[in-house]
Each structure stands twice: as structure tokens, then as C-alpha cells.
Scaffold this motif. Structure first.
Motif, PDB file in Angstrom:
ATOM      1  N   ALA A   1       0.185  -5.832  -3.888  1.00 49.63           N
ATOM      2  CA  ALA A   1       1.334  -4.989  -4.207  1.00 49.63           C
ATOM      3  C   ALA A   1       2.293  -5.077  -3.038  1.00 49.63           C
ATOM      4  CB  ALA A   1       0.899  -3.547  -4.451  1.00 49.63           C
ATOM      5  N   PRO A   2       3.132  -6.104  -2.997  1.00 45.76           N
ATOM      6  CA  PRO A   2       3.949  -6.389  -1.816  1.00 45.76           C
ATOM      7  C   PRO A   2       4.875  -5.251  -1.397  1.00 45.76           C
ATOM      8  CG  PRO A   2       3.986  -8.231  -3.336  1.00 45.76           C
ATOM      9  CD  PRO A   2       3.319  -7.088  -4.043  1.00 45.76           C
ATOM     10  N   ARG A   3       5.341  -4.473  -2.372  1.00 43.32           N
ATOM     11  CA  ARG A   3       6.302  -3.421  -2.027  1.00 43.32           C
ATOM     12  C   ARG A   3       5.634  -2.065  -1.848  1.00 43.32           C
ATOM     13  NH1 ARG A   3       9.712  -5.985  -6.169  1.00 43.32           N
ATOM     14  NH2 ARG A   3      11.206  -7.338  -5.117  1.00 43.32           N
ATOM     15  N   MET A   4       4.329  -2.031  -1.998  1.00 42.29           N
ATOM     16  CA  MET A   4       3.617  -0.767  -1.827  1.00 42.29           C
ATOM     17  C   MET A   4       3.441  -0.505  -0.343  1.00 42.29           C
ATOM     18  SD  MET A   4       2.087   1.588  -3.711  1.00 42.29           S
ATOM     19  CE  MET A   4       1.167   3.049  -3.304  1.00 42.29           C
ATOM     20  N   ILE A   5       3.591   0.747   0.045  1.00 40.34           N
ATOM     21  CA  ILE A   5       3.334   1.115   1.427  1.00 40.34           C
ATOM     22  C   ILE A   5       1.832   1.333   1.593  1.00 40.34           C
ATOM     23  CG2 ILE A   5       3.701   2.834   3.225  1.00 40.34           C
ATOM     24  CD1 ILE A   5       6.442   3.361   1.992  1.00 40.34           C
ATOM     25  N   TYR A   6       1.224   0.463   2.375  1.00 39.56           N
ATOM     26  CA  TYR A   6      -0.191   0.590   2.660  1.00 39.56           C
ATOM     27  C   TYR A   6      -0.366   1.214   4.031  1.00 39.56           C
ATOM     28  CZ  TYR A   6      -2.608  -1.855  -1.134  1.00 39.56           C
ATOM     29  OH  TYR A   6      -3.170  -2.197  -2.332  1.00 39.56           O
ATOM     30  N   SER A   7      -1.183   2.229   4.094  1.00 38.94           N
ATOM     31  CA  SER A   7      -1.457   2.876   5.371  1.00 38.94           C
ATOM     32  C   SER A   7      -2.851   3.466   5.298  1.00 38.94           C
ATOM     33  CB  SER A   7      -0.421   3.976   5.636  1.00 38.94           C
ATOM     34  OG  SER A   7      -0.663   5.071   4.775  1.00 38.94           O
ATOM     35  N   VAL A   8      -3.211   4.217   6.311  1.00 46.37           N
ATOM     36  CA  VAL A   8      -4.528   4.861   6.287  1.00 46.37           C
ATOM     37  C   VAL A   8      -4.577   5.963   5.232  1.00 46.37           C
ATOM     38  CG1 VAL A   8      -5.052   4.318   8.677  1.00 46.37           C
ATOM     39  CG2 VAL A   8      -3.864   6.442   8.124  1.00 46.37           C
ATOM     40  N   TYR A   9      -3.412   6.280   4.657  1.00 47.98           N
ATOM     41  CA  TYR A   9      -3.371   7.352   3.658  1.00 47.98           C
ATOM     42  C   TYR A   9      -3.040   6.871   2.258  1.00 47.98           C
ATOM     43  CZ  TYR A   9      -3.004  10.019   7.959  1.00 47.98           C
ATOM     44  OH  TYR A   9      -3.226  10.524   9.200  1.00 47.98           O
ATOM     45  N   SER A  10      -2.430   5.688   2.149  1.00 53.02           N
ATOM     46  CA  SER A  10      -2.010   5.255   0.821  1.00 53.02           C
ATOM     47  C   SER A  10      -2.186   3.752   0.639  1.00 53.02           C
ATOM     48  CB  SER A  10      -0.541   5.631   0.606  1.00 53.02           C
ATOM     49  OG  SER A  10       0.282   4.875   1.482  1.00 53.02           O
ATOM     50  N   PRO A  11      -2.289   3.276  -0.589  1.00 54.81           N
ATOM     51  CA  PRO A  11      -2.442   4.109  -1.775  1.00 54.81           C
ATOM     52  C   PRO A  11      -3.774   4.848  -1.759  1.00 54.81           C
ATOM     53  CG  PRO A  11      -2.793   1.809  -2.322  1.00 54.81           C
ATOM     54  CD  PRO A  11      -2.313   1.829  -0.912  1.00 54.81           C
ATOM     55  N   LYS A  12      -3.789   5.988  -2.364  1.00 57.68           N
ATOM     56  CA  LYS A  12      -4.965   6.852  -2.294  1.00 57.68           C
ATOM     57  C   LYS A  12      -6.191   6.164  -2.864  1.00 57.68           C
ATOM     58  CE  LYS A  12      -6.552  11.505  -3.351  1.00 57.68           C
ATOM     59  NZ  LYS A  12      -6.188  12.823  -3.961  1.00 57.68           N
ATOM     60  N   THR A  13      -5.998   5.529  -3.999  1.00 58.05           N
ATOM     61  CA  THR A  13      -7.124   4.856  -4.647  1.00 58.05           C
ATOM     62  C   THR A  13      -6.638   3.576  -5.296  1.00 58.05           C
ATOM     63  OG1 THR A  13      -8.096   7.006  -5.181  1.00 58.05           O
ATOM     64  CG2 THR A  13      -8.980   5.097  -6.327  1.00 58.05           C
ATOM     65  N   VAL A  14      -7.458   2.540  -5.199  1.00 60.25           N
ATOM     66  CA  VAL A  14      -7.201   1.301  -5.928  1.00 60.25           C
ATOM     67  C   VAL A  14      -8.423   1.030  -6.787  1.00 60.25           C
ATOM     68  CG1 VAL A  14      -6.653  -1.132  -5.792  1.00 60.25           C
ATOM     69  CG2 VAL A  14      -5.746   0.438  -4.072  1.00 60.25           C
ATOM     70  N   ASN A  15      -8.174   0.825  -8.054  1.00 58.38           N
ATOM     71  CA  ASN A  15      -9.247   0.627  -9.025  1.00 58.38           C
ATOM     72  C   ASN A  15      -9.160  -0.760  -9.642  1.00 58.38           C
ATOM     73  OD1 ASN A  15     -10.021   3.532  -9.030  1.00 58.38           O
ATOM     74  ND2 ASN A  15      -8.043   3.789 -10.038  1.00 58.38           N
TER      75      ASN A  15
END
Length: 118
Positions: free
Chosen positions: A24-38
Motif C-alpha cells: 500500500a504505497p500511499r498508506m502511512i505505516y508506523s508503529v501505530y498504523s495500519p492497525k490491522t492487516v488481514n
């Protein structure tokens, strides 16, 4: 708009392995998000089922049918979640979808086809 792109599917004999990727190139990935990936899958004529999930704390959960064979992992710097699938069975055949959940965001990709030949 955030896009979710799956890849890595294909045709594999029973007992083989595949690694699926979800980017997900435009998703902000951090220690908090995304909350869940399924990772979900849907076989012909069957309902979509949850296969594995990983949250922002890297806690993993698996469906009973894949425990011990599948491994979900997450690389925040690459904005990618992987599903390593080993010892594949014909019952694993289906269309595999990645789903990102974060607050009010619920995103799905187009999926990738996995076909296991017996």
C-alpha cells in the motif's frame, strides 16, 4: 487515494510454497498504523474467510486450517505485508485478498489467485 496491491499468486503443486505480498504505497505505516492487516481468501462457491492477520504490534493470528503452514509478516519501512504459504494443499486454492484496517479506513485490494494442483 490509498491503493492496495497484492501479488505473488500462481499455480503450484501440492506441498509447494508461495509468498504473497500486499503493498500500500500511499498508506502511512508506523508503529501505530495500519492497525490491522488481514489476508482473506475465497474459494469458488464458498464464503470469503479470514486466513491470517497482523496488527501494529506485530501480533499474528491464524485460521486453524493454516496454522503451522502459513506465516504473516509485516515490513513497515516497505509498507508491505507478506503471507508465506508452505505445504500448500488443494484446499488452499482460492482468490487471496489483502485488507487494511485503520480507524475508519477499510481498504481492499483486487486480490491474487492461488491454485494448488493435487
Amino acid at each position: 487515494q490509498v491503493q492496495v496491491v497484492e501479488s505473488g499468486g500462481g499455480l503450484v503443486p501440492a506441498g509447494g510454497s508461495l509468498r504473497l505480498s500486499c503493498v500500500a504505497p500511499r498508506m502511512i505505516y508506523s508503529v501505530y498504523s495500519p492497525k490491522t492487516v488481514n489476508w482473506y481468501r475465497q474459494a469458488p462457491g464458498k464464503q470469503r474467510e479470514l486466513v491470517a492477520s497482523i496488527d501494529s504490534r506485530f501480533v499474528e493470528n491464524y485460521a486453524d486450517a493454516v496454522k503451522g503452514r502459513f506465516t504473516i509478516s509485516r515490513n513497515n519501512s516497505r509498507k508491505t505485508v507478506y503471507l508465506q504459504m508452505n505445504s500448500l494443499k488443494s484446499d488452499d486454492t482460492g482468490h487471496y485478498y489483502c485488507n487494511l484496517v485503520d480507524g475508519g479506513t477499510d481498504l481492499w485490494g483486487q486480490g491474487t489467485q492461488v491454485t494448488v494442483s493435487s
